[in-house]
Design an enzyme around this catalytic site. Sequence first.
Site, mmCIF file in Angstrom:
data_model
loop_
_atom_site.group_PDB
_atom_site.id
_atom_site.type_symbol
_atom_site.label_atom_id
_atom_site.label_comp_id
_atom_site.label_asym_id
_atom_site.label_seq_id
_atom_site.Cartn_x
_atom_site.Cartn_y
_atom_site.Cartn_z
ATOM 1 N N ALA A 204 0.858 -1.193 0.000
ATOM 2 C CA ALA A 204 0.000 0.000 0.000
ATOM 3 C C ALA A 204 0.889 1.236 0.000
ATOM 4 O O ALA A 204 1.738 1.385 0.876
ATOM 5 C CB ALA A 204 -0.910 0.006 1.226
ATOM 6 N N HIS A 205 0.704 2.078 -1.006
ATOM 7 C CA HIS A 205 1.552 3.272 -1.092
ATOM 8 C C HIS A 205 0.837 4.487 -1.688
ATOM 9 O O HIS A 205 1.374 5.586 -1.658
ATOM 10 C CB HIS A 205 2.780 2.970 -1.954
ATOM 11 C CG HIS A 205 2.455 2.845 -3.425
ATOM 12 N ND1 HIS A 205 1.899 1.702 -3.967
ATOM 13 C CD2 HIS A 205 2.595 3.723 -4.450
ATOM 14 C CE1 HIS A 205 1.722 1.878 -5.259
ATOM 15 N NE2 HIS A 205 2.123 3.102 -5.583
#
Length: 763
Positions: A204-205
């Site tokens: 997740a970024h």
Amino acid sequence: MKIGIIVGTRPEIIKMAPVIRECKKRGIAHFIIHSNQHYSQEMDSIFFKELELPAPDYNLGVGSGLHSNQTGNILIEMEPILLDEKPDVVLVQGDTNTVLAGALAASKLDIKVGHIEAGLRSYDRTMPEETNRILTDHMSEYLFAVGPNQHAILAKEGIDNEKIFTVGNTVSDSLFQHLDISANTSTILNDLELEAGKFFLVTAHRASNVDVSANLLELLALFDKLHAKYSQTIVWPIHPRTQAKLKEFDIELPEYLKLTPPVGYLDFIQLQKHAQLILTDSGGIQEEACLLGVPCITLRENTERPESIEVGANVLVGRDADKALAAADKWLSETNSAALSWNNPFGDGHVAELILDIITNSTPNTLEQEIISRNESIAVVGMGYMGLPIASLLAEAGYQVTGVDLNEEKVAAINAAQCPFDEAGLPDLISKVVSQGYLNASTSIPSSDTYLVAVPTPHKGSSCDRSFVFSAVDAIAKVAKDGQTVIVESTISPQTSLAVEERFKAAGINVDVVHCPERAIPGQTLYELVHNDRIIGASSDTAQQKVKGIYQSFVKGEVFLTDLTTAECIKLVENTSRDVGIAFANELAEICQELNVDVYEVIRLANRHPRVNVLTPGPGVGGHCIPIDPWFLVENTRAGEFVRLARAINDKRPSIVAQQTLNLLQEVTSSKELHGKKVGILGVAYKANVDDCRESPAEDVLAHFEQAGVEVNYHDPFVEHWRCAKADSIEQLDSWADVLILVTDHQCYNNLHVTSPLLNTRA
């Protein structure tokens, strides 16, 4: 044809890797520009080594920043490179600021753009990637769509159907090419103490998930619910951006989340392949999960990869924990194992081949075109690595060319339309010009309108051996007529052309002498002879203009006019500049060793400055240009102490790295007695991925070892025979040697795994 390949992030490197390999396999001239949009080594540059790719030809070092600032900086840095390289096509992949800037820079310069993954749409304009995709597609001449969905989107947006090609995704090539390799080399499951099929994998970024504290907490709550139900370890190779936000928001993570730094591609393949479930906000990982047969929960409200949803491999949940649980239940239920089977919509592993087929087939085939005669003759003396390509290009331009060489076998081969050495594209060109009667070879020089000298000029006692040039000149003088032109292409020391003029005058011949130094490298000779700028030096305006016309018959680069001695100096200065830069790097390595700091770390960070470009140290300087041309430049001058000092530093370097190897050998064997000890040399060619050993630093390294009394073997996939025994494989050399030294950075050594202690002179 020449292709520019532009990358800036980890996914782009991975997905462009098959294209780069296919270019190399086909001998297509290409160069790589890396924007460094991902500014940490873990997020991008490490992948070049891990995937055994050549280092980028250009590193822009733009780093992070606001979107407009980052895009603008890439544009500023990239435009002069494209102006200099003059590619026929620029390839970009994906949807980053690097992609947009690369496409825009190329488009402004009237260079064709090929967009890999064209037509992807999320229809969410709050995502900057969506704008990048749309703009790039509408600037491209080649739109390589993943599937029929993207093809239909592009056609609906009014893009000419002839520009759209449905090819699949290069992610399939990269994944299938590395799946077995990763299985054999990766130890990530053991390192993280994971059991296959007994963990969830998270990435997740995206800003929408991690840049807002409430959103990030909502995401963590989703993980909590999954863990509460399934009690699985959740592995999270955390993006630097996400790590920074966790620290900024002072968020503590639960123990069931196993955080790791970003991992290499081969390790990540194994994490994906053996995960029970993948949760991600990455588009590329949605594709890879689908290809690997692992169910994927996408932490977004939309996706530009709808195919993964259509085949049942992916579900969109945003940050909704209940939706995530429902998706997990569907896939992980023991009674619903059939849900884990779907068709692959992303390609068969041969997408890069198809892309290059399309590009190359759309380029006109000039080999079948009839040559138009110029009714003018040129004799080219010397049919070597430069003379024969030049002669062939002049013949294709319509000149009646005689290639002259004393080697009867070479002359016979050329007249039989055979190429006597390896050079991309040259065999086909020779076949064309010989079959149409515009090139023939001879052992004697015929009377011609113009003469071109391309004979070797070896160094002798730190000076230029001009004997071959003078022999060619004397032979030309016997057949030349007043008013004709003699072009010297050979690399020569300053004022040699003036000596050539005097030699003709002494023979009673009044000809114009012109110097046009060659500036090309083996492997890309034809391309560089055509596309590089050329320098023409002559004593008269008439001669300058005549020879300019000859070169402009095949040269697409600019042609610059100057005097004879200036033209002689230019190539020598180019290579001397590189030699001096290498000498500084090698001296810096010695300084850093005394200061007990990592020279490569010093150079990497120093090069972050926009006006600094420090080269990296090595085992010395090899080849037939860089270690020789500086001597030609200063052989007749009192000035040049700095140039001579640089030569001395680089000449000394092989003995320094050899002694470092011997010191390592003493340390490993716990003995000062070296006689009978074994050292293996990895790479003996003078530079990477060639078979040329001329002036190779490995020769001096070997001499130092022999003087010390150690046994030496070598491995080099390009060099069949050398000055000591050859090992058939890296493994064989590794098992035989007490220590190893890597001298030449061949691509096969990029991902080196050996058990013997290794001195890497190219690290």
